[in-house]
Design a protein around this motif. Sequence first.
Motif, PDB file in Angstrom:
ATOM      1  N   LEU A  26       0.853  -1.192   0.000  1.00 36.12           N
ATOM      2  CA  LEU A  26       0.000   0.000   0.000  1.00 36.12           C
ATOM      3  C   LEU A  26       0.891   1.246   0.000  1.00 36.12           C
ATOM      4  O   LEU A  26       1.736   1.413   0.885  1.00 36.12           O
ATOM      5  N   LEU A  27       0.695   2.103  -0.996  1.00 31.79           N
ATOM      6  CA  LEU A  27       1.510   3.308  -1.151  1.00 31.79           C
ATOM      7  C   LEU A  27       0.671   4.550  -0.886  1.00 31.79           C
ATOM      8  O   LEU A  27      -0.402   4.720  -1.475  1.00 31.79           O
ATOM      9  N   HIS A  28       1.175   5.429  -0.031  1.00 30.77           N
ATOM     10  CA  HIS A  28       0.452   6.649   0.325  1.00 30.77           C
ATOM     11  C   HIS A  28       0.749   7.763  -0.665  1.00 30.77           C
ATOM     12  O   HIS A  28       1.493   7.610  -1.629  1.00 30.77           O
ATOM     13  N   GLY A  29       0.170   8.943  -0.409  1.00 27.55           N
ATOM     14  CA  GLY A  29       0.392  10.100  -1.258  1.00 27.55           C
ATOM     15  C   GLY A  29       0.803  11.319  -0.457  1.00 27.55           C
ATOM     16  O   GLY A  29       1.353  11.206   0.638  1.00 27.55           O
ATOM     17  N   PHE A  30       0.516  12.492  -1.004  1.00 25.04           N
ATOM     18  CA  PHE A  30       0.843  13.782  -0.381  1.00 25.04           C
ATOM     19  C   PHE A  30      -0.453  14.527  -0.088  1.00 25.04           C
ATOM     20  O   PHE A  30      -1.380  14.507  -0.910  1.00 25.04           O
ATOM     21  N   PRO A  31      -0.495  15.250   1.020  1.00 32.22           N
ATOM     22  CA  PRO A  31       0.465  15.279   2.130  1.00 32.22           C
ATOM     23  C   PRO A  31       0.012  14.286   3.190  1.00 32.22           C
ATOM     24  O   PRO A  31      -0.902  14.550   3.962  1.00 32.22           O
ATOM     25  N   ASP A  32       0.633  13.133   3.192  1.00 29.19           N
ATOM     26  CA  ASP A  32       0.157  12.025   4.011  1.00 29.19           C
ATOM     27  C   ASP A  32       1.350  11.242   4.550  1.00 29.19           C
ATOM     28  O   ASP A  32       2.502  11.630   4.362  1.00 29.19           O
ATOM     29  N   THR A  33       1.064  10.130   5.193  1.00 27.94           N
ATOM     30  CA  THR A  33       2.086   9.281   5.790  1.00 27.94           C
ATOM     31  C   THR A  33       1.675   7.826   5.672  1.00 27.94           C
ATOM     32  O   THR A  33       0.463   7.521   5.650  1.00 27.94           O
ATOM     33  N   HIS A  34       2.650   6.944   5.598  1.00 33.63           N
ATOM     34  CA  HIS A  34       2.338   5.512   5.502  1.00 33.63           C
ATOM     35  C   HIS A  34       1.585   5.014   6.730  1.00 33.63           C
ATOM     36  O   HIS A  34       0.839   4.036   6.656  1.00 33.63           O
ATOM     37  N   GLU A  35       1.737   5.704   7.862  1.00 31.89           N
ATOM     38  CA  GLU A  35       1.090   5.262   9.094  1.00 31.89           C
ATOM     39  C   GLU A  35      -0.431   5.346   9.012  1.00 31.89           C
ATOM     40  O   GLU A  35      -1.138   4.644   9.750  1.00 31.89           O
ATOM     41  N   ASN A  36      -0.940   6.170   8.126  1.00 31.18           N
ATOM     42  CA  ASN A  36      -2.392   6.310   8.010  1.00 31.18           C
ATOM     43  C   ASN A  36      -3.055   5.162   7.264  1.00 31.18           C
ATOM     44  O   ASN A  36      -4.290   5.140   7.127  1.00 31.18           O
ATOM     45  N   TRP A  37      -2.272   4.190   6.803  1.00 30.43           N
ATOM     46  CA  TRP A  37      -2.847   2.987   6.210  1.00 30.43           C
ATOM     47  C   TRP A  37      -3.288   1.973   7.265  1.00 30.43           C
ATOM     48  O   TRP A  37      -3.873   0.941   6.934  1.00 30.43           O
ATOM     49  N   ALA A  38      -3.025   2.234   8.539  1.00 30.36           N
ATOM     50  CA  ALA A  38      -3.184   1.210   9.573  1.00 30.36           C
ATOM     51  C   ALA A  38      -4.584   0.601   9.615  1.00 30.36           C
ATOM     52  O   ALA A  38      -4.737  -0.629   9.730  1.00 30.36           O
ATOM     53  N   VAL A  39      -5.623   1.433   9.521  1.00 31.05           N
ATOM     54  CA  VAL A  39      -6.991   0.901   9.599  1.00 31.05           C
ATOM     55  C   VAL A  39      -7.286  -0.004   8.412  1.00 31.05           C
ATOM     56  O   VAL A  39      -7.815  -1.123   8.573  1.00 31.05           O
TER      57      VAL A  39
END
Length: 292
Positions: A26-39
């Motif tokens: 799972l790849l995140h974007g801007f302005p974001d963080t990989h940690e927000n994929w947790a759910v």
Amino acid sequence: MKQVEMVNGHLRFPTLLSGDGEPVILLHGFPDTHENWAVQMKLIADAGYTCLAPALRGYAPSCQPGNGDYSLHAAVDDLLVFANQLGGRVHLIGHDWGAAVGYLACARYPDTFCTFTALAIPPLKRLPQALLKVPEQIKLSGYMQFFQLPMAPEAWLKKDDFSGIDKLWQRWSPDWEPGLYLENAKHTLREPGVLPAALGWYRHLIRLWRKEQRETQEWLGMNITVPTQVLIGEQDGCMSPRLLDHTVNHGDFPGGLRVERVSGAGHFLHLERPETVADLLIAHLKRGECLA
């Protein structure tokens, strides 16, 4: 949820890991963080998959290259290295920049990916022509040109405790309170070197003289044979949902294409409607299970 690292050469990418089964990156974007994929990771892992969400190139001090290469070509290379470390065949889910990387990687290296889902970004192949038919997107994308300027974007984004990041999230996902998700993103962007690195992704878009940039332009013109799903929030304030009317062409996706508009969601649809989006992601994963 475990904290691990993915590695490409001397670059070390902080990564969330959860589950047991076929690998899903799972790849995140801007302005974001990989940690927000947790759910999303928990929901997908509960369905029988191994989920890995690495930081994008530059989004941590340990994965900031000395040569400052934040091109999409380099990001695709990172992804290919990760996939090889996981056995060479993976599912891919990307949001925003992560989706752009996914389109390119699936076009150029289709045998690496079992399925692909793009969140918040319509198919790229016909996007340039679509902009002529959806003129409001020119205004919505104005931030991209601004971010290519030197110094000024950093100053605007960081002012008053990163109020520029607040404004982008509010504009892109209206009528939603992001809470901890936004704080997580700002925490990542405060880390040394991360904000200039994140903006470096935009600044590399105009370096058309580079061989790697010309190659990625060629990849954009390729058909995608990986089974693909595109999910767009109906209230997206970053990428107009109307773009789907002009970018979706099933002939460009010989491996199959599904498109879903998610009601009650904006640009960060996977955070705003986690269960709805997870159901769509899991259904697509199951339709395209990797063969041993």
